[in-house]
Design a protein around this motif. Structure first.
Motif, PDB file in Angstrom:
ATOM      1  N   VAL A  31       3.083  -7.241   5.762  1.00 56.41           N
ATOM      2  CA  VAL A  31       2.483  -7.444   4.461  1.00 56.41           C
ATOM      3  C   VAL A  31       1.522  -8.609   4.576  1.00 56.41           C
ATOM      4  CG1 VAL A  31       2.914  -8.034   2.060  1.00 56.41           C
ATOM      5  CG2 VAL A  31       4.529  -6.584   3.302  1.00 56.41           C
ATOM      6  N   ASN A  66       8.247   0.002  -8.080  1.00 61.76           N
ATOM      7  CA  ASN A  66       8.450   0.932  -6.969  1.00 61.76           C
ATOM      8  C   ASN A  66       8.958   2.285  -7.447  1.00 61.76           C
ATOM      9  OD1 ASN A  66       7.616  -0.892  -5.026  1.00 61.76           O
ATOM     10  ND2 ASN A  66       9.651  -1.754  -4.791  1.00 61.76           N
ATOM     11  N   GLU A  69       6.134   4.072  -9.259  1.00 65.23           N
ATOM     12  CA  GLU A  69       5.129   4.533  -8.286  1.00 65.23           C
ATOM     13  C   GLU A  69       5.501   5.902  -7.731  1.00 65.23           C
ATOM     14  OE1 GLU A  69       3.598   3.152  -3.890  1.00 65.23           O
ATOM     15  OE2 GLU A  69       4.092   1.584  -5.328  1.00 65.23           O
ATOM     16  N   GLU A 118       0.492   5.886  -2.069  1.00 60.35           N
ATOM     17  CA  GLU A 118       1.084   4.611  -1.630  1.00 60.35           C
ATOM     18  C   GLU A 118       0.018   3.711  -1.010  1.00 60.35           C
ATOM     19  OE1 GLU A 118       4.259   6.205   0.799  1.00 60.35           O
ATOM     20  OE2 GLU A 118       5.729   5.752  -0.765  1.00 60.35           O
ATOM     21  N   GLN A 119      -0.896   4.283  -0.225  1.00 65.25           N
ATOM     22  CA  GLN A 119      -1.971   3.506   0.389  1.00 65.25           C
ATOM     23  C   GLN A 119      -2.884   2.932  -0.693  1.00 65.25           C
ATOM     24  OE1 GLN A 119      -4.578   5.820   2.865  1.00 65.25           O
ATOM     25  NE2 GLN A 119      -5.439   4.022   3.844  1.00 65.25           N
ATOM     26  N   ARG A 122      -1.086  -0.021  -2.341  1.00 60.81           N
ATOM     27  CA  ARG A 122      -1.065  -1.197  -1.437  1.00 60.81           C
ATOM     28  C   ARG A 122      -2.440  -1.866  -1.409  1.00 60.81           C
ATOM     29  NH1 ARG A 122       1.942   2.264   1.873  1.00 60.81           N
ATOM     30  NH2 ARG A 122       0.126   2.635   3.179  1.00 60.81           N
ATOM     31  N   ARG A 125      -2.938  -3.754  -4.637  1.00 64.39           N
ATOM     32  CA  ARG A 125      -2.145  -4.989  -4.649  1.00 64.39           C
ATOM     33  C   ARG A 125      -2.762  -6.065  -3.749  1.00 64.39           C
ATOM     34  NH1 ARG A 125      -0.191  -5.978  -9.096  1.00 64.39           N
ATOM     35  NH2 ARG A 125       1.503  -4.689  -9.804  1.00 64.39           N
ATOM     36  N   ALA A 126      -3.522  -5.667  -2.755  1.00 54.81           N
ATOM     37  CA  ALA A 126      -4.211  -6.661  -1.926  1.00 54.81           C
ATOM     38  C   ALA A 126      -5.265  -7.392  -2.750  1.00 54.81           C
ATOM     39  CB  ALA A 126      -4.860  -5.995  -0.718  1.00 54.81           C
TER      40      ALA A 126
END
Length: 153
Positions: A31, A66, A69, A118-119, A122, A125-126
């Motif tokens: 992460v 989660n 999602e 999911e990608q 992520r 969230r970055a």
């Protein structure tokens, strides 16, 4: 009683395990937390807070995020690999978290895969490490992209 040969064999076996271990460490997901996240934490830590200055605050609990999602499209957890049923919109909700998705192009339907979804989250969230967010997943619809929002129900 342990013989010197047994002790030597144990030491050699232990050394082999220790030398082999690093090659398996790459299997754990990494992460990457952006520097801006740490800057926000430092700012919050250095600021005095009066809890009585606010009421009715809603946050998003990580576990709820989660579950929500994987709750899109009626549930894409487990072996399900794509959004089924060809909806134009879908939601995923759990407790304090609500995802809303819609196909961006008129007439398009959502067929996003679990991996792409999911990608996308992520990557979002970055950019936005905490709280509510919105954005657009590239692809994931029968024609074009999928827009999403994350907030409280």
């Amino acid at each position: 009683m342990l013989s010197s040969t047994m002790i030597l064999q144990f030491i050699l076996a232990l050394a082999a395990v220790c030398l082999a271990a690093p090659q398996y460490l790459h299997l754990a997901p990494r992460v990457i937390v952006p520097q801006s996240h740490y800057e926000v934490l430092r700012m919050r830590a250095s600021t005095t807070v009066d809890p009585s200055a606010v009421t009715g605050v809603n946050n998003i609990v990580f576990h709820d995020l989660n579950v929500a999602e994987l709750g899109i499209c009626g549930g894409i957890a487990g072996k399900i690999t794509k959004c089924g049923g060809a909806p134009a919109t879908t939601t995923g909700q759990s407790g304090t978290a609500l995802f809303k998705l819609n196909a961006v192009n008129s007439g398009a339907t959502i067929n996003i895969s679990k991996g792409r979804w999911e990608q996308c989250i992520r990557a979002a969230r970055a950019v936005c490490p905490t709280g509510s967010m919105s954005g657009t997943c590239i692809g994931g619809a029968s024609a074009g992209n999928v827009a999403f929002t994350l907030g409280n129900p």
